[in-house]
Design an enzyme around this catalytic site. Structure first.
Site, mmCIF file in Angstrom:
data_model
loop_
_atom_site.group_PDB
_atom_site.id
_atom_site.type_symbol
_atom_site.label_atom_id
_atom_site.label_comp_id
_atom_site.label_asym_id
_atom_site.label_seq_id
_atom_site.Cartn_x
_atom_site.Cartn_y
_atom_site.Cartn_z
ATOM 1 N N HIS A 168 4.617 -44.772 3.174
ATOM 2 C CA HIS A 168 5.109 -45.247 1.867
ATOM 3 C C HIS A 168 5.984 -46.493 2.066
ATOM 4 C CE1 HIS A 168 7.082 -45.203 -1.989
ATOM 5 N NE2 HIS A 168 6.724 -43.977 -2.310
ATOM 6 N N GLU A 275 1.301 -48.710 0.056
ATOM 7 C CA GLU A 275 1.295 -47.474 0.846
ATOM 8 C C GLU A 275 -0.124 -47.133 1.281
ATOM 9 O OE1 GLU A 275 3.121 -44.576 -1.840
ATOM 10 O OE2 GLU A 275 4.095 -46.236 -2.872
HETATM 11 O O1 LIG Z 1 11.031 -41.100 -5.830
HETATM 12 P P1 LIG Z 1 10.031 -40.742 -4.778
HETATM 13 O O2 LIG Z 1 9.779 -39.279 -4.674
HETATM 14 O O3 LIG Z 1 10.396 -41.345 -3.449
HETATM 15 O O4 LIG Z 1 8.659 -41.405 -5.206
HETATM 16 C C1 LIG Z 1 8.532 -42.774 -5.403
HETATM 17 C C2 LIG Z 1 7.117 -43.132 -5.826
HETATM 18 O O5 LIG Z 1 6.238 -42.817 -4.772
HETATM 19 C C3 LIG Z 1 4.854 -43.189 -4.966
HETATM 20 O O6 LIG Z 1 4.700 -44.557 -4.924
HETATM 21 C C4 LIG Z 1 4.304 -42.593 -6.241
HETATM 22 O O7 LIG Z 1 3.011 -43.113 -6.549
HETATM 23 C C5 LIG Z 1 5.240 -42.817 -7.409
HETATM 24 O O8 LIG Z 1 4.764 -42.077 -8.516
HETATM 25 C C6 LIG Z 1 6.657 -42.384 -7.068
HETATM 26 O O9 LIG Z 1 7.506 -42.627 -8.171
#
Ligand SMILES: O=P(O)(O)OC[C@H]1O[C@H](O)[C@H](O)[C@@H](O)[C@@H]1O
Length: 307
Positions: A168, A275
């Protein structure tokens, strides 16, 4: 192992183990041109520099606490992406990883670190299944001009299981208004901001102008490029063996940024997540089987194809 024991075991010219933010243990890798920092908590890379250039974004508001994912860097999403039967994004990003080995090849300017986790009471609780057993290894290879990342998952139990995976990565950019991503034209994406609508990408280059949360499916046969026109830099991204098939493009934009307690209100302007992972089709592992996902991150300038 205590910090002193880790230092005694692993410290060398190109590898040093130090106390990082929040007292958490951090490993610093350096070679002639680049450096990298990775926390054992979550095996989260929080900095990657080539010369004085910061390639990776980590939020100034990030918490550095045990069992809490770091906001920014390269959190490891495993064995579940997003919400589902487990906690959001699984457990790999918020458990302690162990140092398995290091390797330094001075002549090639390569510094390598292997980190690992296996099942624990905590991971079995998160999975809701005590029969799921695994060994995961995260390999970081700091080369002179690129970063090679490898995520390996081995089923060490008697029961098959499936998983999703994503690296990510948060990239540092000068301005979201002056950055774009190329290489996704023609691929379908799941738009998480529009009720999971399936849409075909028609743009040669993607410019972020609103909250963006897309899973581009099966799109990694060729490299992607993140272009920063202010700094005149780009980052070439690839899964060289096409083992990581999907790519998520995420920027929380104004309202979501304000709603996140571990992210600055205006930080959405200086980051973008790209990601690499396997999200659309989970990987199934039979007992004894191993999956390996590979990703390369190559920072370059707009003029040159390499630094
Ligand atoms: O806040 P987190 O759990 O780290 O997630 C952060 C982001 O991760 C990914 O990119 C998902 O596609 C998003 O939907 C999410 O908001």
């Amino acid at each position: 192992m205590s910090l002193e024991e880790l230092q005694k075991k692993w410290n060398c010219k190109n590898v040093s183990i130090v106390k990082g933010e929040g007292g958490l243990t951090k490993v610093v890798l350096t070679n002639r041109q680049s450096s990298l920092e990775v926390y054992l908590m979550g095996a989260t890379i929080t900095a990657y520099k080539v010369g004085s250039r910061d390639v990776i974004f980590t939020s100034k508001q990030s918490k550095f606490e045990s069992l809490k994912a770091i906001r920014g860097g390269v959190p490891l999403i495993y064995p579940q992406f997003g919400p589902g039967k487990m906690q959001q994004h699984g457990f790999a990003r918020n458990v302690d990883w162990e140092v398995l080995s290091t390797l330094v090849k001075e002549q090639e300017d390569l510094v390598q670190l292997n980190l690992s986790i296996h099942e624990s009471e905590y991971t079995q609780k998160v999975c809701g299944d005590a029969d799921i057993k695994f060994q995961c290894t995260f390999t970081i290879k700091l080369n002179v001009d690129r970063l090679e990342l490898q995520y390996e998952s081995k089923n060490t139990g008697q029961k098959a299981y499936d998983f999703q995976l994503a690296l990510h990565t948060y990239y540092q950019i000068a301005s979201i208004h002056k950055a774009h991503v190329t290489g996704l034209k023609g691929f379908e994406y799941i738009d998480k901001t529009r009720q999971m609508a399936l849409t075909k990408e028609t743009a040669d280059s993607i410019q972020i102008t609103e909250e963006t949360d897309r899973v581009y499916k099966n799109c990694t046969t060729s490299p992607l490029e993140l272009v920063d026109t202010v700094n005149q830099t780009k980052v070439i991204l690839h899964s060289p063996d096409n083992s990581l098939k999907d790519v998520v493009v995420w920027n929380p934009w104004i309202e979501k940024a304000k709603a996140m307690s571990d992210f600055g209100d205006l930080e959405y302007l200086e980051m973008i997540c790209i990601e690499y992972g396997n999200i659309d089709k989970p990987i199934v592992l039979q007992p004894g089987q191993t999956f390996t996902g590979r990703h390369t991150i190559q920072p370059t300038s707009i003029q040159q194809s390499s630094l």
